[in-house]
Design a protein around this motif. Structure first.
Motif, PDB file in Angstrom:
ATOM      1  N   LYS A  32      -0.183  28.644 -80.682  1.00 58.64           N
ATOM      2  CA  LYS A  32      -0.488  28.810 -78.773  1.00 58.64           C
ATOM      3  C   LYS A  32       1.003  29.933 -78.647  1.00 58.64           C
ATOM      4  O   LYS A  32       0.657  30.861 -77.725  1.00 58.64           O
ATOM      5  N   SER A  33       2.091  30.063 -79.218  1.00 58.20           N
ATOM      6  CA  SER A  33       2.903  31.322 -79.294  1.00 58.20           C
ATOM      7  C   SER A  33       2.774  32.358 -79.898  1.00 58.20           C
ATOM      8  O   SER A  33       3.110  33.211 -78.888  1.00 58.20           O
ATOM      9  N   THR A  58      -0.090  32.832 -76.449  1.00 58.00           N
ATOM     10  CA  THR A  58      -0.227  32.980 -74.944  1.00 58.00           C
ATOM     11  C   THR A  58       1.855  33.275 -74.719  1.00 58.00           C
ATOM     12  O   THR A  58       1.888  32.826 -73.322  1.00 58.00           O
ATOM     13  N   LEU A  60       4.886  30.391 -75.046  1.00 60.87           N
ATOM     14  CA  LEU A  60       5.501  28.855 -75.476  1.00 60.87           C
ATOM     15  C   LEU A  60       6.118  28.849 -73.850  1.00 60.87           C
ATOM     16  O   LEU A  60       7.367  29.699 -74.280  1.00 60.87           O
ATOM     17  N   THR A  61       6.226  27.660 -73.409  1.00 60.55           N
ATOM     18  CA  THR A  61       6.915  27.385 -72.509  1.00 60.55           C
ATOM     19  C   THR A  61       8.788  26.993 -72.880  1.00 60.55           C
ATOM     20  O   THR A  61       8.913  27.049 -74.326  1.00 60.55           O
ATOM     21  N   GLU A  62      10.086  26.567 -72.298  1.00 64.14           N
ATOM     22  CA  GLU A  62      11.220  26.474 -72.729  1.00 64.14           C
ATOM     23  C   GLU A  62      11.271  25.438 -73.725  1.00 64.14           C
ATOM     24  O   GLU A  62      11.245  24.934 -75.072  1.00 64.14           O
ATOM     25  N   LYS A  63      10.149  24.218 -72.625  1.00 64.02           N
ATOM     26  CA  LYS A  63      10.589  23.116 -73.373  1.00 64.02           C
ATOM     27  C   LYS A  63       8.903  22.838 -74.382  1.00 64.02           C
ATOM     28  O   LYS A  63       9.943  22.375 -75.316  1.00 64.02           O
ATOM     29  N   GLU A  64       8.420  23.525 -74.631  1.00 62.41           N
ATOM     30  CA  GLU A  64       7.750  23.330 -76.157  1.00 62.41           C
ATOM     31  C   GLU A  64       7.529  24.216 -76.640  1.00 62.41           C
ATOM     32  O   GLU A  64       8.190  23.668 -78.118  1.00 62.41           O
ATOM     33  N   LYS A  65       8.958  25.618 -76.960  1.00 62.44           N
ATOM     34  CA  LYS A  65       9.804  25.639 -77.727  1.00 62.44           C
ATOM     35  C   LYS A  65      10.758  24.670 -78.314  1.00 62.44           C
ATOM     36  O   LYS A  65      11.139  24.572 -79.320  1.00 62.44           O
TER      37      LYS A  65
END
Length: 59
Positions: A16-17, A20, A22-27
């Motif tokens: 995904k990174s 599209t 990643l969000t901060e939480k996903e990072k």
């Protein structure tokens, strides 16, 4: 080693990174999973190295 679910999640976040982003939480989640993976890898690798016995047959 890490559970299959965690490895699958880490792979998903990696893909995904690249596509599209990643969000901060996903990072943060990805970084946490990476650290957990590396700790498990190092522990298993150390255990493997500790179990190796060198035999010198030339002497």
């Amino acid at each position: 080693m890490l559970s299959k679910d965690k490895i699958d999640r880490l792979n998903f976040l990696s893909k995904k990174s690249k596509s599209t982003g990643l969000t901060e939480k996903e990072k943060e989640e990805q970084q946490s999973l990476r650290q957990e993976y590396l700790q498990a890898f190092r522990k298993d690798f150390r255990r493997t190295l500790d179990s190796i016995e060198v035999v010198d047959t030339k002497h």
